[in-house]
Design a protein around this motif. Structure first.
Motif, mmCIF file in Angstrom:
data_model
loop_
_atom_site.group_PDB
_atom_site.id
_atom_site.type_symbol
_atom_site.label_atom_id
_atom_site.label_comp_id
_atom_site.label_asym_id
_atom_site.label_seq_id
_atom_site.Cartn_x
_atom_site.Cartn_y
_atom_site.Cartn_z
ATOM 1 N N ALA A 149 -24.513 41.792 59.987
ATOM 2 C CA ALA A 149 -25.644 40.998 59.511
ATOM 3 C C ALA A 149 -26.810 41.916 59.143
ATOM 4 N N TYR A 150 -26.738 42.482 57.961
ATOM 5 C CA TYR A 150 -27.817 43.315 57.456
ATOM 6 C C TYR A 150 -27.827 43.245 55.934
ATOM 7 N N PRO A 151 -28.962 43.169 55.270
ATOM 8 C CA PRO A 151 -30.327 43.167 55.805
ATOM 9 C C PRO A 151 -30.664 41.870 56.539
ATOM 10 N N HIS A 152 -31.574 42.015 57.458
ATOM 11 C CA HIS A 152 -32.006 40.880 58.249
ATOM 12 C C HIS A 152 -33.272 41.314 58.967
ATOM 13 N N ARG A 153 -34.162 40.380 59.247
ATOM 14 C CA ARG A 153 -35.391 40.757 59.944
ATOM 15 C C ARG A 153 -35.129 40.896 61.433
ATOM 16 N N TYR A 154 -34.890 42.114 61.875
ATOM 17 C CA TYR A 154 -34.816 42.363 63.312
ATOM 18 C C TYR A 154 -36.184 42.876 63.759
ATOM 19 N N HIS A 155 -36.436 42.780 65.042
ATOM 20 C CA HIS A 155 -37.741 43.207 65.562
ATOM 21 C C HIS A 155 -37.561 44.228 66.663
ATOM 22 N N PHE A 156 -38.442 45.212 66.670
ATOM 23 C CA PHE A 156 -38.434 46.161 67.778
ATOM 24 C C PHE A 156 -39.180 45.540 68.950
ATOM 25 N N ILE A 157 -38.470 45.406 70.066
ATOM 26 C CA ILE A 157 -39.100 44.810 71.248
ATOM 27 C C ILE A 157 -39.581 45.898 72.208
ATOM 28 N N VAL A 158 -39.068 47.119 72.043
ATOM 29 C CA VAL A 158 -39.655 48.288 72.706
ATOM 30 C C VAL A 158 -39.846 49.308 71.592
ATOM 31 N N ASP A 159 -41.059 49.830 71.481
ATOM 32 C CA ASP A 159 -41.367 50.639 70.313
ATOM 33 C C ASP A 159 -42.302 51.784 70.698
ATOM 34 N N GLU A 160 -42.391 52.736 69.795
ATOM 35 C CA GLU A 160 -43.394 53.803 69.892
ATOM 36 C C GLU A 160 -44.104 53.815 68.544
ATOM 37 N N PRO A 161 -44.965 52.838 68.323
ATOM 38 C CA PRO A 161 -45.467 52.636 66.958
ATOM 39 C C PRO A 161 -46.287 53.802 66.399
ATOM 40 N N ASN A 162 -46.961 54.578 67.256
ATOM 41 C CA ASN A 162 -47.850 55.620 66.725
ATOM 42 C C ASN A 162 -47.400 57.048 66.978
ATOM 43 N N ARG A 163 -46.399 57.202 67.831
ATOM 44 C CA ARG A 163 -46.072 58.550 68.285
ATOM 45 C C ARG A 163 -45.698 59.493 67.143
ATOM 46 N N CYS A 164 -44.833 59.036 66.255
ATOM 47 C CA CYS A 164 -44.335 59.916 65.196
ATOM 48 C C CYS A 164 -45.460 60.304 64.240
ATOM 49 N N ASP A 165 -46.308 59.351 63.918
ATOM 50 C CA ASP A 165 -47.440 59.614 63.044
ATOM 51 C C ASP A 165 -48.362 60.652 63.685
ATOM 52 N N GLN A 166 -48.615 60.489 64.986
ATOM 53 C CA GLN A 166 -49.527 61.406 65.675
ATOM 54 C C GLN A 166 -48.932 62.803 65.814
ATOM 55 N N VAL A 221 -39.336 74.322 68.207
ATOM 56 C CA VAL A 221 -38.264 75.255 67.866
ATOM 57 C C VAL A 221 -38.690 76.045 66.634
ATOM 58 N N LEU A 222 -38.714 77.365 66.747
ATOM 59 C CA LEU A 222 -39.140 78.246 65.645
ATOM 60 C C LEU A 222 -40.497 77.779 65.092
ATOM 61 N N GLY A 223 -41.351 77.354 66.002
ATOM 62 C CA GLY A 223 -42.688 76.926 65.607
ATOM 63 C C GLY A 223 -42.750 75.522 65.018
ATOM 64 N N GLN A 224 -41.639 74.818 64.992
ATOM 65 C CA GLN A 224 -41.601 73.470 64.412
ATOM 66 C C GLN A 224 -41.483 72.420 65.515
ATOM 67 N N VAL A 225 -42.211 71.319 65.337
ATOM 68 C CA VAL A 225 -42.145 70.241 66.313
ATOM 69 C C VAL A 225 -40.893 69.393 66.070
ATOM 70 N N VAL A 226 -40.151 69.147 67.137
ATOM 71 C CA VAL A 226 -38.956 68.290 67.069
ATOM 72 C C VAL A 226 -39.165 67.168 68.068
ATOM 73 N N SER A 227 -38.987 65.920 67.656
ATOM 74 C CA SER A 227 -39.114 64.838 68.641
ATOM 75 C C SER A 227 -37.865 63.971 68.654
ATOM 76 N N TYR A 228 -37.625 63.394 69.816
ATOM 77 C CA TYR A 228 -36.359 62.696 70.089
ATOM 78 C C TYR A 228 -36.632 61.241 70.449
ATOM 79 N N TYR A 229 -35.797 60.368 69.936
ATOM 80 C CA TYR A 229 -35.886 58.946 70.273
ATOM 81 C C TYR A 229 -34.481 58.404 70.531
ATOM 82 N N PHE A 230 -34.399 57.476 71.463
ATOM 83 C CA PHE A 230 -33.138 56.768 71.694
ATOM 84 C C PHE A 230 -33.253 55.395 71.053
#
Ligand SMILES: *[C@@H]1O[C@H](CO)[C@@H](O)[C@H](O)[C@H]1NC(C)=O
Ligand SMILES: *[C@@H]1O[C@H](CO)[C@@H](O)[C@H](O)[C@H]1NC(C)=O
Ligand SMILES: *[C@@H]1O[C@H](CO)[C@@H](O)[C@H](O)[C@H]1NC(C)=O
Length: 364
Positions: free
Chosen positions: A90-107, A139-148
């Motif tokens: 069932a995609y595309p479909h409007r799913y919603h994030f119920i646990v999120d990190e809305p600003n982390r990646c931008d920051q 890593v090598l001066g670059q920021v790497v971030s991880y999400y599950f």
């Protein structure tokens, strides 16, 4: 003696059907030409020139594909009769994030975002990753971030709100993204598409993203080193699978009948255990995904989207960087030479990681 195998019989029928189609089409064209000719001769004979079109020609419309192809339109309400419908998600479909990190990646503006799809109940695996390759955030001066990336627990009661434990874990680590679709193997394509959605809306200043499974050894250092020399645009790499046979055995894990996907091989696709892409791709993939019914094999679906976009997958700069199965014996410097290797089990990562850290310390 001519004895047709079931396969060649099918092919014969396909050919007969094709010929009939062709005949029908030719007849139709003939009739049309005749109609145009006679109409024009009624209205404006003699023709001043072939460039003049006496009949109003409707504007070009993309032909609607036959009902059974790999890329039918009108996916918003897939109402195919069984069994075909069970091969699509069932995609595309409007799913919603119920646990999120809305600003982390931008920051954080990471150079690389790593997304790990994992079922909600696999907390141990998340912890293993946090204590191994998930530690490498610069890593090598670059920021790497991880999400599950999680769906809703199929073990629980499928409630539309996150479980207490997930919330606690999220508050502690700020690395959980959970959406409100049911997390299951057959729904992995939904997860992958939600990954593209999330990245394209949350990471405006990020160069690359990696999708990686949880049972993988991941040498982040080697990946970043490769990416620093890689194209910034229209780039996707990993273990690129070419000419993979579509499995027609109903007992196969990845069975797809020809009614669902008539071609005998898949277009090139990046093997789902780990692939990386430039951040201009997610938005494009999401755009074309409205034209392609989402098949349940997630990496194949990504390959179909890439084909539709006309963007070729890139092979890694050398072989042996993305490894699909752990070798029985690994050489002295094996773990410092690869980018990813699929392990036999997730728990194995703890031991392998120790070996890897030892290898980085030695002369490899
Ligand atoms: C996939 O997710 C959708 C949306 O939550 C759900 O309706 C469906 O039952 C799930 N399918 C499987 C096979 O888990
Ligand atoms: C984007 O990221 C780079 C480095 O990662 C940083 O120097 C720059 O300020 C960021 N730009 C914005 C608009 O956040
Ligand atoms: C790591 O190296 C040390 C000393 O070089 C050795 O004693 C130890 O067994 C090694 N551990 C692993 C997991 O290879």
């Amino acid at each position: 003696m001519l004895r047709l195998s079931p396969g060649s019989e099918k092919r014969l029928w396909k050919r007969v059907r094709l010929s009939l189609c062709f005949l029908g089409l030719s007849l139709l064209m003939g009739t049309l030409t005749f109609a145009v000719y006679s109409c024009s001769s009624l209205t404006s004979w003699p023709l001043p020139g072939w460039t003049v079109m006496p009949l109003s020609i409707p504007p070009y419309k993309k032909p609607t594909p036959a009902p059974i192809t790999q890329e039918p339109s009108g996916i918003s309400s897939p109402q195919l009769p069984l069994p075909q419908s069970s091969f699509f998600v069932a995609y595309p479909h409007r799913y919603h994030f119920i646990v999120d990190e809305p600003n982390r990646c931008d920051q954080e503006s990471p150079f690389l975002v790593v997304i790990v799809p994992v079922p909600p109940h696999n907390r141990d695996v998340r912890n293993i990753i946090r204590s191994t390759w998930g530690k490498h955030t610069t890593v090598l001066g670059q920021v790497v971030s991880y999400y599950f990336l999680l769906g809703l627990s199929s073990v629980g009661d499928g409630r539309q709100h996150p479980e207490e434990q997930i919330l606690l874990e999220s508050q502690k680590h700020h690395d959980i993204l959970q959406s409100d679709f049911q997390d299951s193997y057959k729904n992995l394509t939904i997860k992958t598409m939600l990954m593209f959605e999330w990245i394209s809306t949350h990471c405006p200043n990020t160069s690359y993203a990696m999708k990686i499974d949880s049972d993988i050894f991941f040498n982040v250092h080697n990946l970043v080193r490769m990416l620093l020399k890689a194209p910034r645009h229209l780039y996707m790499t990993g273990l690129v699978v070419r000419n993979a046979q579509v499995l027609r055995d109903p007992n196969s894990k990845w069975f797809v009948p020809s009614a669902v996907f008539p071609e005998s091989t898949y277009p090139p696709y990046p093997m789902g255990l780990g692939y990386v892409f430039s951040l201009d791709l997610p938005r494009r993939i999401l755009e074309v995904s409205t034209h392609i019914r989402a098949i349940y094999i997630e990496d194949v679906h990504v390959g179909l989207c890439m084909r539709h976009l006309g963007i070729a997958l890139t092979d890694p700069p050398r072989g042996g960087l993305f490894v699909a199965a752990m070798p029985q014996t690994t050489s002295q410097c094996y773990w410092v030479s690869v980018i990813t290797t699929m392990l036999w089990r997730s728990e194995q990562l703890l031991d392998v990681w120790k070996t890897y850290e030892n290898q980085t310390q030695s002369d490899c």
